[in-house]
Design a protein around this motif. Structure first.
Motif, PDB file in Angstrom:
ATOM      1  N   LYS A   1      43.140  19.046  53.141  1.00 35.35           N
ATOM      2  CA  LYS A   1      42.609  17.754  52.660  1.00 35.35           C
ATOM      3  C   LYS A   1      42.474  17.722  51.143  1.00 35.35           C
ATOM      4  O   LYS A   1      41.475  17.284  50.596  1.00 35.35           O
ATOM      5  CB  LYS A   1      41.239  17.450  53.288  1.00 35.35           C
ATOM      6  CG  LYS A   1      41.140  17.650  54.787  1.00 35.35           C
ATOM      7  CD  LYS A   1      42.026  16.693  55.556  1.00 35.35           C
ATOM      8  CE  LYS A   1      41.831  16.842  57.073  1.00 35.35           C
ATOM      9  NZ  LYS A   1      42.756  16.039  57.848  1.00 35.35           N
ATOM     10  N   ARG A   2      43.526  18.176  50.457  1.00 35.53           N
ATOM     11  CA  ARG A   2      43.510  18.158  48.994  1.00 35.53           C
ATOM     12  C   ARG A   2      44.737  17.365  48.524  1.00 35.53           C
ATOM     13  O   ARG A   2      45.750  17.941  48.083  1.00 35.53           O
ATOM     14  CB  ARG A   2      43.515  19.585  48.420  1.00 35.53           C
ATOM     15  CG  ARG A   2      42.346  20.428  48.926  1.00 35.53           C
ATOM     16  CD  ARG A   2      41.957  21.542  47.971  1.00 35.53           C
ATOM     17  NE  ARG A   2      42.962  22.563  47.792  1.00 35.53           N
ATOM     18  CZ  ARG A   2      42.948  23.765  48.394  1.00 35.53           C
ATOM     19  NH1 ARG A   2      41.967  24.084  49.257  1.00 35.53           N
ATOM     20  NH2 ARG A   2      43.880  24.663  48.135  1.00 35.53           N
ATOM     21  N   PRO A   3      44.672  16.033  48.632  1.00 31.89           N
ATOM     22  CA  PRO A   3      45.852  15.197  48.360  1.00 31.89           C
ATOM     23  C   PRO A   3      46.370  15.295  46.932  1.00 31.89           C
ATOM     24  O   PRO A   3      47.581  15.194  46.698  1.00 31.89           O
ATOM     25  CB  PRO A   3      45.364  13.776  48.679  1.00 31.89           C
ATOM     26  CG  PRO A   3      43.877  13.843  48.641  1.00 31.89           C
ATOM     27  CD  PRO A   3      43.515  15.229  49.064  1.00 31.89           C
ATOM     28  N   ASN A   4      45.499  15.474  45.946  1.00 33.48           N
ATOM     29  CA  ASN A   4      45.966  15.558  44.554  1.00 33.48           C
ATOM     30  C   ASN A   4      46.810  16.798  44.321  1.00 33.48           C
ATOM     31  O   ASN A   4      47.811  16.758  43.599  1.00 33.48           O
ATOM     32  CB  ASN A   4      44.767  15.539  43.600  1.00 33.48           C
ATOM     33  CG  ASN A   4      44.167  14.141  43.479  1.00 33.48           C
ATOM     34  OD1 ASN A   4      44.837  13.201  43.068  1.00 33.48           O
ATOM     35  ND2 ASN A   4      42.908  13.994  43.867  1.00 33.48           N
ATOM     36  N   GLU A   5      46.407  17.918  44.942  1.00 35.69           N
ATOM     37  CA  GLU A   5      47.209  19.144  44.831  1.00 35.69           C
ATOM     38  C   GLU A   5      48.509  18.998  45.617  1.00 35.69           C
ATOM     39  O   GLU A   5      49.559  19.516  45.220  1.00 35.69           O
ATOM     40  CB  GLU A   5      46.410  20.344  45.334  1.00 35.69           C
ATOM     41  CG  GLU A   5      45.229  20.723  44.436  1.00 35.69           C
ATOM     42  CD  GLU A   5      44.497  21.956  44.948  1.00 35.69           C
ATOM     43  OE1 GLU A   5      45.170  22.925  45.359  1.00 35.69           O
ATOM     44  OE2 GLU A   5      43.246  21.942  44.947  1.00 35.69           O
ATOM     45  N   ALA A   6      48.425  18.311  46.756  1.00 37.95           N
ATOM     46  CA  ALA A   6      49.637  18.065  47.560  1.00 37.95           C
ATOM     47  C   ALA A   6      50.641  17.254  46.757  1.00 37.95           C
ATOM     48  O   ALA A   6      51.856  17.478  46.845  1.00 37.95           O
ATOM     49  CB  ALA A   6      49.265  17.335  48.854  1.00 37.95           C
ATOM     50  N   LEU A   7      50.134  16.316  45.956  1.00 38.49           N
ATOM     51  CA  LEU A   7      51.018  15.499  45.119  1.00 38.49           C
ATOM     52  C   LEU A   7      51.794  16.364  44.128  1.00 38.49           C
ATOM     53  O   LEU A   7      52.986  16.145  43.891  1.00 38.49           O
ATOM     54  CB  LEU A   7      50.187  14.439  44.386  1.00 38.49           C
ATOM     55  CG  LEU A   7      50.933  13.542  43.398  1.00 38.49           C
ATOM     56  CD1 LEU A   7      52.030  12.758  44.104  1.00 38.49           C
ATOM     57  CD2 LEU A   7      49.962  12.598  42.696  1.00 38.49           C
ATOM     58  N   LYS A   8      51.135  17.371  43.558  1.00 40.81           N
ATOM     59  CA  LYS A   8      51.792  18.259  42.585  1.00 40.81           C
ATOM     60  C   LYS A   8      52.936  19.037  43.228  1.00 40.81           C
ATOM     61  O   LYS A   8      54.031  19.150  42.658  1.00 40.81           O
ATOM     62  CB  LYS A   8      50.773  19.225  41.992  1.00 40.81           C
ATOM     63  CG  LYS A   8      49.748  18.556  41.071  1.00 40.81           C
ATOM     64  CD  LYS A   8      48.734  19.567  40.564  1.00 40.81           C
ATOM     65  CE  LYS A   8      47.676  18.889  39.684  1.00 40.81           C
ATOM     66  NZ  LYS A   8      46.637  19.838  39.227  1.00 40.81           N
TER      67      LYS A   8
END
Length: 478
Positions: free
Chosen positions: A87-94
């Motif tokens: 549940k870490r969407p910002n890191e997933a975006l990277k």
């Protein structure tokens, strides 16, 4: 083999391989085997220790000297873990942005497209929990930038349509309106030729389907009708049946709003057939709308008698509507009211159906009232209200409508609160109508006779009525 590996294998089917052997092959194969082992070892940790798996996937990417298959797959798994599990969407975006750099040359185009579609599906599908709109927009913007750079116009258009559907589902109408304008602009710039025209028209219908849903939900019926009419002007499209189903469903709702029940019924029927062809569950809801429109137009034809709808007659979601049709055709207003009361979830929970139930009951009560008063010459309004299980004021309103429409001959005594039927007046009107018809028939015969004698002329023998052979009229008749 999981879905990711299956997609990879399928994506490689269209690639040709020519094997060339050299002295360094054994070393390369050994290195590939090591990376492969690292990848599957990391995958085995996903369920029990996702953080450790994430580190191992990162190690695969970091040790690459040039972008390759295993690095792409490691980034794909990392994105999935970060978004869905951790549940870490910002890191997933990277990690997703890094993955997109591999799509130019590291993997096949088919496999990269499937991977991108899969990631965007779970990003926008809510599987990872509530995601901020700005984060979603960044995922799609990164995708669009990468696809434009790769000159993949086909997938770029599909991605924009997918984003538009996401904004529609989230009721982000401002963002959706802007994106729709961009889609129209891009579609208008498509190439020439028959194939391009068919592709452009097909994409145009998909845009219209999104647009017409937006205007339906925002209650902008003027714009909805403009888009509906525009869809009828598209000729070369080869759309998915679901797209036509959406357009015709919204068209049916538009006609319902204009109280054109017959046209609404036609559009709902076509929408149902298209949804059925596409295997869409929306066919059940549209079938309910079709039944509603049929009853409101006063049709005596059972909508479940057609070949297309008959298989759904016993569907649990449709059974209540089937019973409602039977009650309506038998003019059993009390049975209809009971069906509506007992089937809140399948009928009344739909806001669109609920908004027309008042019209339906009014039509049913009106028919019931006409049949009820036939044997009488005078009735108390309280008696009629009791029979209909409504307030006296509603009975009075129904009767006024029937009297004004000429369906009931009589008047309402508002002092005595009763209906007085005019049987004598009704009989006199029937006699007058018969006399009028008889007079019109005589005038028609007279006109035909005059027409036959007209060629003789006024100045000829016998005058206007051809009596010249009788030598004139007797003096007493002159």
């Amino acid at each position: 083999m999981d879905d990711d590996d299956a997609d990879y294998m399928q994506g490689s089917d269209d690639e040709g391989y020519d094997f060339e052997y050299s002295d360094g092959d054994e070393g390369n194969e050994s290195g590939t085997a090591d990376v492969e082992n690292m990848y599957y070892k990391a995958k085995s940790k996903k369920d029990d220790n996702p953080e450790e798996a994430l580190k191992d996937f990162r190690a695969i990417v970091d040790q690459e000297t040039e972008k390759g298959d295993w690095g792409f797959k490691a980034l794909k798994q990392s994105t999935k873990l970060l978004f869905l599990v951790l549940k870490r969407p910002n890191e997933a975006l990277k990690t997703y942005v890094q993955l997109l750099t591999y799509t130019k040359s590291a993997v096949t185009r088919n496999y990269s497209e499937k991977s991108i579609n899969g990631i965007l599906d779970y990003v926008g599908g809510g599987k990872g929990g509530v995601v901020e709109v700005d984060v979603l927009e960044k995922f799609y913007q990164a995708t669009k930038d990468a696809l434009e750079d790769a000159k993949n116009e086909r997938l770029s258009a599909k991605t924009n349509l997918k984003l538009a559907k996401l904004w529609l589902d989230r009721k982000e109408y401002t963002r959706l309106s802007k994106l729709i304008r961009d889609l129209h602009r891009a579609t208008a710039q498509d190439g020439d030729g028959d194939d391009s025209q068919a592709r452009r028209d097909t994409q145009l219908l998909e845009i219209y389907a999104l647009e017409i849903q937006m205007y339906n939900e925002t209650r902008n019926f003027k714009k909805l009708k403009e888009i509906y009419n525009a869809t009828n002007a598209v000729r070369s499209a080869i759309p998915h049946p679901r797209i036509i189903g959406i357009i015709k469903e919204c068209g049916g709702k538009m006609w319902m709003g204009e109280r054109q029940w017959n046209r609404a019924s036609e559009d709902f029927f076509e929408s149902f057939c298209k949804y059925d062809e596409a295997g869409s569950p929306q066919r059940i809801q549209v079938l309910k709308y079709l039944v509603l429109a049929n009853m409101l137009m006063g049709s005596e034809v059972n909508p479940f008698d057609s070949q297309e709808t008959k298989p759904y007659k016993t569907d649990p979601q449709i059974k209540a509507m089937t019973d409602l049709v039977d009650a309506y055709q038998r003019r059993e207003v009390h049975s209809a009211e009971k069906i509506l009361k007992d089937n809140q979830s399948t009928i009344m929970d739909d806001s669109f159906i609920r908004s027309y139930i008042g019209d339906l009951l009014r039509s049913l009560r009106t028919s019931y009232l006409v049949d009820l008063i036939k044997p009488y010459t005078r009735l108390e309004l309280s008696f009629l209200a009791k029979q209909l299980n409504v307030e006296i004021s509603e009975v009075e309103e129904l009767l006024i409508g029937l009297i004004l429409e000429g369906k009931v001959e009589g008047k309402i005594d508002q002092v005595g609160m009763r209906l007085e039927l005019s049987s004598k007046q009704s009989l006199e009107r029937k006699r007058y109508a018969a006399l009028t018809k008889w007079t019109e028939a005589l005038e028609s015969v007279h006109g035909a006779v005059v027409g036959k004698t007209a060629p003789n002329g006024r100045g000829g023998p016998g005058g206007d009525i051809g009596l010249g052979d009788f030598g004139g009229l007797p003096e007493r008749w002159a």
